[in-house]
Design a protein around this motif. Structure first.
Motif, PDB file in Angstrom:
ATOM      1  N   HIS A   7       0.819  -1.207   0.000  1.00 50.21           N
ATOM      2  CA  HIS A   7       0.000   0.000   0.000  1.00 50.21           C
ATOM      3  C   HIS A   7       0.859   1.265   0.000  1.00 50.21           C
ATOM      4  O   HIS A   7       0.450   2.290  -0.552  1.00 50.21           O
ATOM      5  CB  HIS A   7      -0.930   0.012   1.216  1.00 50.21           C
ATOM      6  N   ALA A   8       2.031   1.197   0.609  1.00 47.91           N
ATOM      7  CA  ALA A   8       2.899   2.375   0.667  1.00 47.91           C
ATOM      8  C   ALA A   8       3.483   2.722  -0.709  1.00 47.91           C
ATOM      9  O   ALA A   8       3.658   3.903  -1.023  1.00 47.91           O
ATOM     10  CB  ALA A   8       4.034   2.136   1.660  1.00 47.91           C
ATOM     11  N   LEU A   9       3.773   1.701  -1.533  1.00 46.89           N
ATOM     12  CA  LEU A   9       4.376   1.967  -2.848  1.00 46.89           C
ATOM     13  C   LEU A   9       3.445   2.765  -3.755  1.00 46.89           C
ATOM     14  O   LEU A   9       3.826   3.851  -4.223  1.00 46.89           O
ATOM     15  CB  LEU A   9       4.785   0.647  -3.508  1.00 46.89           C
ATOM     16  N   PRO A  10       2.208   2.304  -4.035  1.00 44.56           N
ATOM     17  CA  PRO A  10       1.333   3.136  -4.864  1.00 44.56           C
ATOM     18  C   PRO A  10       0.963   4.448  -4.186  1.00 44.56           C
ATOM     19  O   PRO A  10       0.763   5.471  -4.852  1.00 44.56           O
ATOM     20  CB  PRO A  10       0.099   2.250  -5.089  1.00 44.56           C
ATOM     21  N   GLY A  11       0.871   4.425  -2.842  1.00 49.37           N
ATOM     22  CA  GLY A  11       0.588   5.669  -2.134  1.00 49.37           C
ATOM     23  C   GLY A  11       1.654   6.715  -2.383  1.00 49.37           C
ATOM     24  O   GLY A  11       1.347   7.899  -2.584  1.00 49.37           O
ATOM     25  N   SER A  12       2.904   6.296  -2.395  1.00 51.19           N
ATOM     26  CA  SER A  12       4.003   7.233  -2.663  1.00 51.19           C
ATOM     27  C   SER A  12       3.915   7.779  -4.086  1.00 51.19           C
ATOM     28  O   SER A  12       4.169   8.967  -4.323  1.00 51.19           O
ATOM     29  CB  SER A  12       5.346   6.530  -2.457  1.00 51.19           C
ATOM     30  N   PHE A  13       3.553   6.927  -5.047  1.00 50.05           N
ATOM     31  CA  PHE A  13       3.410   7.380  -6.430  1.00 50.05           C
ATOM     32  C   PHE A  13       2.329   8.457  -6.539  1.00 50.05           C
ATOM     33  O   PHE A  13       2.529   9.489  -7.193  1.00 50.05           O
ATOM     34  CB  PHE A  13       3.060   6.206  -7.350  1.00 50.05           C
ATOM     35  N   PHE A  14       1.193   8.236  -5.898  1.00 46.13           N
ATOM     36  CA  PHE A  14       0.102   9.220  -5.965  1.00 46.13           C
ATOM     37  C   PHE A  14       0.493  10.522  -5.277  1.00 46.13           C
ATOM     38  O   PHE A  14       0.129  11.612  -5.743  1.00 46.13           O
ATOM     39  CB  PHE A  14      -1.170   8.650  -5.338  1.00 46.13           C
ATOM     40  N   ILE A  15       1.215  10.449  -4.179  1.00 49.84           N
ATOM     41  CA  ILE A  15       1.652  11.660  -3.486  1.00 49.84           C
ATOM     42  C   ILE A  15       2.608  12.459  -4.368  1.00 49.84           C
ATOM     43  O   ILE A  15       2.496  13.691  -4.483  1.00 49.84           O
ATOM     44  CB  ILE A  15       2.322  11.303  -2.142  1.00 49.84           C
ATOM     45  N   SER A 186      -5.448  13.278  -5.881  1.00 52.84           N
ATOM     46  CA  SER A 186      -4.285  12.392  -5.992  1.00 52.84           C
ATOM     47  C   SER A 186      -3.516  12.361  -4.678  1.00 52.84           C
ATOM     48  O   SER A 186      -3.077  11.292  -4.221  1.00 52.84           O
ATOM     49  CB  SER A 186      -3.374  12.851  -7.131  1.00 52.84           C
ATOM     50  N   LEU A 187      -3.362  13.527  -4.066  1.00 49.60           N
ATOM     51  CA  LEU A 187      -2.700  13.579  -2.755  1.00 49.60           C
ATOM     52  C   LEU A 187      -3.481  12.775  -1.722  1.00 49.60           C
ATOM     53  O   LEU A 187      -2.896  12.038  -0.923  1.00 49.60           O
ATOM     54  CB  LEU A 187      -2.576  15.035  -2.294  1.00 49.60           C
ATOM     55  N   GLN A 188      -4.808  12.910  -1.748  1.00 44.44           N
ATOM     56  CA  GLN A 188      -5.605  12.167  -0.786  1.00 44.44           C
ATOM     57  C   GLN A 188      -5.504  10.662  -1.018  1.00 44.44           C
ATOM     58  O   GLN A 188      -5.415   9.883  -0.065  1.00 44.44           O
ATOM     59  CB  GLN A 188      -7.066  12.596  -0.848  1.00 44.44           C
ATOM     60  N   GLN A 189      -5.521  10.248  -2.273  1.00 40.39           N
ATOM     61  CA  GLN A 189      -5.349   8.815  -2.555  1.00 40.39           C
ATOM     62  C   GLN A 189      -4.037   8.303  -1.982  1.00 40.39           C
ATOM     63  O   GLN A 189      -3.979   7.229  -1.379  1.00 40.39           O
ATOM     64  CB  GLN A 189      -5.373   8.572  -4.066  1.00 40.39           C
ATOM     65  N   ILE A 234      -2.230  21.570   1.324  1.00 43.03           N
ATOM     66  CA  ILE A 234      -0.974  21.443   0.582  1.00 43.03           C
ATOM     67  C   ILE A 234      -1.106  22.041  -0.819  1.00 43.03           C
ATOM     68  O   ILE A 234      -0.219  22.769  -1.295  1.00 43.03           O
ATOM     69  CB  ILE A 234      -0.551  19.966   0.504  1.00 43.03           C
ATOM     70  N   THR A 235      -2.232  21.753  -1.490  1.00 44.70           N
ATOM     71  CA  THR A 235      -2.455  22.310  -2.826  1.00 44.70           C
ATOM     72  C   THR A 235      -2.509  23.829  -2.774  1.00 44.70           C
ATOM     73  O   THR A 235      -1.929  24.516  -3.631  1.00 44.70           O
ATOM     74  CB  THR A 235      -3.766  21.749  -3.410  1.00 44.70           C
ATOM     75  N   ALA A 236      -3.194  24.380  -1.767  1.00 42.54           N
ATOM     76  CA  ALA A 236      -3.300  25.832  -1.636  1.00 42.54           C
ATOM     77  C   ALA A 236      -1.935  26.466  -1.340  1.00 42.54           C
ATOM     78  O   ALA A 236      -1.602  27.534  -1.879  1.00 42.54           O
ATOM     79  CB  ALA A 236      -4.291  26.179  -0.529  1.00 42.54           C
ATOM     80  N   ILE A 237      -1.141  25.809  -0.506  1.00 47.81           N
ATOM     81  CA  ILE A 237       0.202  26.338  -0.191  1.00 47.81           C
ATOM     82  C   ILE A 237       1.074  26.357  -1.439  1.00 47.81           C
ATOM     83  O   ILE A 237       1.764  27.354  -1.728  1.00 47.81           O
ATOM     84  CB  ILE A 237       0.848  25.502   0.927  1.00 47.81           C
TER      85      ILE A 237
END
Length: 282
Positions: A7-15, A186-189, A234-237
């Motif tokens: 779960h961490a691998l695809p999560g890192s890609f989306f982040i 994408s960040l939330q995913q 994060i998007t707003a910053i």
């Protein structure tokens, strides 16, 4: 991979892509406002080709990780031996998800390279990839514990929301609101996939969650909202930082032009005075 790393691998890609998109589309929007369309359009086309290549690379890494981990299927889909049956279908589902995101990278390259595929196919392929991801996850957790099903169903909200907004981008090109919305989802995913890993597969010997406790479901639902609030922040910053950098650069350019104008004016005056002196001497 049915573990924390899976779960961490695809999560890192989306982040990574969520952070990149929030900066990229903010820059693109401000470039259009400054009427630098030709130069900016050419530069962003190169960035889109590079982005497509990175998507393909990430997809290949994900597929190889799912297939060739020690307990992976190693490209075997069905076992015909004495214990006949399907082999590691969860890994195959994850690999299928990576495959479709790899297709989006190929489409990015074809759209923004000299091949010039029809504009809009890149967004359409990304919408299809997100829909396939949601479709796979929807049937991913049937007959699983209550908390497991709930935490994955919350992820479907971000996935299908991203698919719908990306599909709208096919017809509404260069809409910064839709683009930043996609970046936030994408960040939330990405952060939520990490959260799923911490809840279902606690690393470092942490105690497991009670998957039948209703209070845990209430907290997870609230936590999902916090994740999206963080993604919006994060998007707003990133948008604000890009805006401030552009404004600072624009002010510096204006001061330079102003100083050059003064110098040019002074130079003209001194030259005119020299000519008058020479005429008086004659």
């Amino acid at each position: 991979m049915a573990n924390f790393k899976g779960h961490a691998l695809p999560g890192s890609f989306f982040i990574i892509f969520g952070l990149w998109w929030s900066v990229k589309y903010s820059l693109k929007y401000h470039s259009r406002k400054l009427n630098r369309n030709d130069q900016a359009h050419h530069s962003f086309k190169h960035l889109d080709v590079i982005e497509g290549a990175v998507k393909v690379a990430f997809a290949i890494i994900g597929i190889l990780a799912e297939q060739f981990v020690p307990d992976g299927p190693h490209l075997h889909l069905y076992h015909y031996g004495e214990e006949h049956g399907w082999v590691k279908l969860m890994n195959w589902q994850h690999a299928t998800m990576y495959l479709f995101f790899g297709f989006t990278g190929v489409m990015d390259i074809l759209t923004y390279s000299p091949a010039k595929a029809p504009v809009g196919l890149d967004r359409l392929m990304l919408a299809v990839a997100l829909f396939v991801e949601g479709f796979l996850f929807y049937f991913h957790v049937s007959n699983r514990p209550m908390l497991d099903q709930h935490i994955h169903s919350l992820l479907l909200t971000a996935i299908f929301g991203g698919a719908a907004s990306t599909l709208m981008e096919v017809f509404l090109r260069d809409n910064v609101i839709l683009e930043l919305f996609r970046a936030s989802l994408s960040l939330q995913q990405g952060t939520w996939l990490w959260q799923i890993g911490f809840v279902l597969f606690p690393p470092w010997g942490r105690p497991e969650w009670n998957e039948e406790d209703h209070h845990n479901m209430m907290f997870i639902t609230m936590c999902f909202c916090w994740h999206y609030a963080t993604a919006i922040l994060i998007t707003a910053i990133n948008y604000t930082l890009v805006h401030c950098c552009i404004q600072s650069h624009q002010r510096n350019d204006g001061q330079t032009e102003f100083r050059l104008g003064i110098r040019k004016k002074n130079h003209d005056k001194s030259a005119h005075a020299t000519l008058l002196n020479e005429s008086d001497e004659e």
